[in-house]
Design a protein around this motif. Structure first.
Motif, PDB file in Angstrom:
ATOM      1  N   GLY A  54       0.812  -1.205   0.000  1.00 20.83           N
ATOM      2  CA  GLY A  54       0.000   0.000   0.000  1.00 20.83           C
ATOM      3  C   GLY A  54       0.846   1.256   0.000  1.00 20.83           C
TER       4      GLY A  54
ATOM      5  N   SER B 110     -11.400  -7.838   3.576  1.00 21.73           N
ATOM      6  CA  SER B 110     -10.004  -7.387   3.494  1.00 21.73           C
ATOM      7  C   SER B 110      -9.889  -5.899   3.799  1.00 21.73           C
ATOM      8  N   ASN B 111     -10.764  -5.431   4.671  1.00 21.56           N
ATOM      9  CA  ASN B 111     -10.817  -4.004   4.997  1.00 21.56           C
ATOM     10  C   ASN B 111     -10.639  -3.787   6.489  1.00 21.56           C
TER      11      ASN B 111
ATOM     12  N   PRO C 114      -9.490  -0.246   2.534  1.00 19.56           N
ATOM     13  CA  PRO C 114      -8.874  -1.512   2.108  1.00 19.56           C
ATOM     14  C   PRO C 114      -7.462  -1.650   2.683  1.00 19.56           C
TER      15      PRO C 114
ATOM     16  N   ASN D 266      -5.067  -3.353   1.600  1.00 20.80           N
ATOM     17  CA  ASN D 266      -4.076  -3.303   0.518  1.00 20.80           C
ATOM     18  C   ASN D 266      -3.626  -1.879   0.198  1.00 20.80           C
ATOM     19  N   ASP D 267      -4.401  -0.883   0.627  1.00 21.86           N
ATOM     20  CA  ASP D 267      -4.045   0.519   0.373  1.00 21.86           C
ATOM     21  C   ASP D 267      -3.114   1.084   1.438  1.00 21.86           C
TER      22      ASP D 267
ATOM     23  N   ASP E 251       0.123   1.376   3.882  1.00 25.28           N
ATOM     24  CA  ASP E 251       1.542   1.071   4.067  1.00 25.28           C
ATOM     25  C   ASP E 251       1.903   1.113   5.543  1.00 25.28           C
TER      26      ASP E 251
ATOM     27  N   GLU F 168      -4.228 -10.006   9.913  1.00 34.36           N
ATOM     28  CA  GLU F 168      -4.367  -9.596   8.516  1.00 34.36           C
ATOM     29  C   GLU F 168      -3.377  -8.489   8.171  1.00 34.36           C
TER      30      GLU F 168
ATOM     31  N   ASN G 136      -0.277  -8.760   5.369  1.00 35.69           N
ATOM     32  CA  ASN G 136      -0.150  -7.817   4.260  1.00 35.69           C
ATOM     33  C   ASN G 136       1.051  -6.887   4.424  1.00 35.69           C
TER      34      ASN G 136
END
Length: 291
Positions: A2, A19-20, A33, A35-36, A38, A56, A60
Motif C-alpha cells: 500500500g 479485506s478491509n 482496504p 491493501n491501500d 503502508d 491480517e 499484508n
C-alpha cells in the motif's frame, strides 16, 4: 504494497471486515482496504483492536506502530516469518566477515556525513561549517569512522541549531528528531524482517538494550530525511507538536534519490536493505530530493 499512511487517534475500535479495516467512533465508521495501507500509526492507547485484524495486517506487511500517551512510538507489530529464505539469509548474516562489516560501516557513515554537509549547503548556512564537515569525509579511514562521525555530528548540529544546542537535551527539536527517527527505524525493521535478515545482528551498533541494532546501523544514511523536515520546522519558529509530527509522518510519502533515480522512501529502504542481503560491495547512494 500500500501507499497510505493512516494515523488513528480518536477512534474507539479497529476491526476486520473481509479485506478491509473498519474504524469505528461512536456511531460512525470508516472503511479502508488493507491493501491501500503502508503504515498504520496508532496514537490512542485506549483503542480496541481485534486479533483477526492484527493477523491480517501482518499478512499484508503493513507497518503498525503503537504510540504511548505522549504520542511517541513505543512498539511495533512485525511478523515472525518474514521471508521464505530466512534461514539461509541469517546464516550468511552471522558469517559476515570483519572486512565486510568495516566496508559497509565506512560507506554508511561516509554517506551520512556527506548528506549532512549537503543539508548545511542547501539551507545556505555557514560556509565554514560545510567545509569543516567535508574535510572530515576526505580524511576518513576504516579505523576512525566512529570518531569522525561524532566530530561531524557536533559540527553539523551546531551549524543547524547553534553552538549551545545539544543533540540529547530535552527540548522541542530533539523531541521532533527523536519522533522521526523512531518512525524511520520502524520502516527499517519492517524491511529487514521482510528481507529475511535478523534485526539483532548488527554491523557496528552493539547496544545490549537494542533489539534492532541492524536497523539502527542502516538507517544512519536516511536520518537526513528527518533532519531536513525538522530544520524547516525550526525555521518557522513555531511550537505545535500535533501538526509538526503530522508533517514528519507525511514526509515519508516523499521521494528520494537512490543511485540517481527517484524512489518513494519505503522503496528506497527496501533497495538499500537488498544490497545488504546480497552483500553488495558498493551500497546504493542516497540523496534528498530537495523541494
Amino acid at each position: 504494497m500500500g501507499w497510505k499512511i493512516i494515523e488513528i487517534e480518536n477512534a474507539d475500535s479497529l476491526n476486520l471486515f473481509l479485506s478491509n479495516i473498519i474504524i469505528r467512533q461512536d456511531n460512525n465508521k470508516i472503511t479502508i482496504p488493507i491493501n491501500d495501507i503502508d503504515v498504520l500509526l496508532i496514537n490512542n492507547y485506549k483503542l480496541k483492536i481485534t486479533i483477526n485484524l492484527i493477523n491480517e495486517l501482518t499478512n499484508n506487511n503493513v507497518l503498525v506502530i503503537f504510540c504511548d500517551n505522549k504520542y511517541l512510538p513505543q512498539s511495533l507489530l512485525i511478523p515472525i516469518i518474514g521471508n521464505v529464505s530466512t534461514i539461509k539469509i541469517v546464516e550468511n548474516q552471522i558469517n559476515w566477515s570483519t572486512e565486510y562489516k568495516y566496508s559497509v560501516s565506512f560507506q554508511i557513515i561516509k554517506s551520512k556525513i556527506l548528506n549532512q554537509s549537503f543539508i548545511i549547503k542547501y539551507f545556505k548556512l555557514d560556509n565554514q561549517t560545510y567545509d569543516d564537515i567535508l574535510s572530515l569525509v576526505n580524511r576518513m579511514t576504516n579505523s576512525d569512522i566512529l570518531t569522525l562521525e561524532g566530530h561531524a555530528a557536533k559540527i553539523y548540529w551546531h551549524g543547524l541549531f547553534g553552538v549551545k544546542w545539544k543533540r540529547f537535551d530535552d527540548d522541542y527539536y530533539n523531541k521532533l528528531l527523536n519522533y522521526g527517527y523512531m518512525v524511520l527505524r520502524a520502516y527499517f525493521v519492517r524491511s529487514i524482517v521482510k528481507k529475511g535478515l535478523d534485526p539483532r545482528i548488527s554491523l557496528f551498533h552493539k547496544s545490549i538494550h537494542n533489539y534492532f541494532n541492524l536497523a539502527s546501523d542502516l538507517m544512519e544514511v536516511f536520518r537526513i530525511i528527518i533532519d531536513y523536515e525538522v530544520y524547516k520546522i525550526y525555521q518557522l519558529g513555531e511550537i505545535d507538536f500535533y501538526n509538526h509530527r503530522t508533517k514528519i509522518i507525511e514526509s515519508f510519502n516523499n521521494k528520494i534519490f537512490i543511485n540517481g533515480k527517484k524512489h518513494f522512501i519505503n522503496n528506497a529502504i527496501d533497495i538499500f536493505v537488498d544490497a545488504i542481503v546480497n552483500q553488495d560491495e558498493l551500497l546504493p547512494e542516497i540523496q534528498l530530493d530537495y523541494d
